[in-house]
Write a protein that holds these residues in place. Structure first.
Motif, mmCIF file in Angstrom:
data_model
loop_
_atom_site.group_PDB
_atom_site.id
_atom_site.type_symbol
_atom_site.label_atom_id
_atom_site.label_comp_id
_atom_site.label_asym_id
_atom_site.label_seq_id
_atom_site.Cartn_x
_atom_site.Cartn_y
_atom_site.Cartn_z
ATOM 1 N N VAL A 11 0.860 -1.180 0.000
ATOM 2 C CA VAL A 11 0.000 0.000 0.000
ATOM 3 C C VAL A 11 0.898 1.232 0.000
ATOM 4 O O VAL A 11 1.755 1.381 0.866
ATOM 5 N N LEU A 12 0.713 2.093 -0.995
ATOM 6 C CA LEU A 12 1.538 3.289 -1.109
ATOM 7 C C LEU A 12 0.951 4.424 -0.279
ATOM 8 O O LEU A 12 -0.264 4.546 -0.150
ATOM 9 N N THR A 13 1.839 5.249 0.241
ATOM 10 C CA THR A 13 1.390 6.433 0.964
ATOM 11 C C THR A 13 0.959 7.488 -0.051
ATOM 12 O O THR A 13 1.206 7.357 -1.253
ATOM 13 N N GLU A 14 0.331 8.548 0.436
ATOM 14 C CA GLU A 14 -0.097 9.632 -0.454
ATOM 15 C C GLU A 14 1.098 10.240 -1.183
ATOM 16 O O GLU A 14 1.023 10.541 -2.369
ATOM 17 N N ALA A 15 2.202 10.420 -0.474
ATOM 18 C CA ALA A 15 3.402 11.005 -1.088
ATOM 19 C C ALA A 15 3.941 10.092 -2.189
ATOM 20 O O ALA A 15 4.363 10.570 -3.252
ATOM 21 N N GLN A 16 3.915 8.795 -1.954
ATOM 22 C CA GLN A 16 4.402 7.853 -2.960
ATOM 23 C C GLN A 16 3.482 7.830 -4.177
ATOM 24 O O GLN A 16 3.951 7.744 -5.313
ATOM 25 N N GLN A 17 2.177 7.907 -3.940
ATOM 26 C CA GLN A 17 1.235 7.934 -5.056
ATOM 27 C C GLN A 17 1.416 9.203 -5.883
ATOM 28 O O GLN A 17 1.379 9.160 -7.113
ATOM 29 N N LYS A 18 1.629 10.328 -5.210
ATOM 30 C CA LYS A 18 1.846 11.591 -5.912
ATOM 31 C C LYS A 18 3.138 11.527 -6.719
ATOM 32 O O LYS A 18 3.185 11.962 -7.875
ATOM 33 N N SER A 19 4.173 10.959 -6.131
ATOM 34 C CA SER A 19 5.454 10.822 -6.821
ATOM 35 C C SER A 19 5.312 9.926 -8.046
ATOM 36 O O SER A 19 5.846 10.226 -9.115
#
Length: 54
Positions: A11-19
């Motif tokens: 599960v990706l964090t919001e920051a990882q998804q944005k990146s």
């Protein structure tokens, strides 16, 4: 009962998804520029470059 089922896998964090989203957009733009570059070079050299004797 749980409201949210447990997700399988990573599960990706919001920051990882944005990146990831920004990286995907950058790759798409770079690919688009490359396609336009090839198209422009083909037009400058002339479309006849595609017609070659066998």
């Amino acid at each position: 009962m749980a409201d949210k089922p447990e997700p399988d896998g990573i599960v990706l964090t919001e920051a990882q998804q944005k990146s990831r989203r920004q990286r995907s957009i950058a790759i798409a733009l770079a690919l688009g520029v490359l396609v336009l570059l090839f198209f422009a070079v083909t037009m400058v050299k002339g479309p006849a470059v595609l017609v070659r004797p066998m």
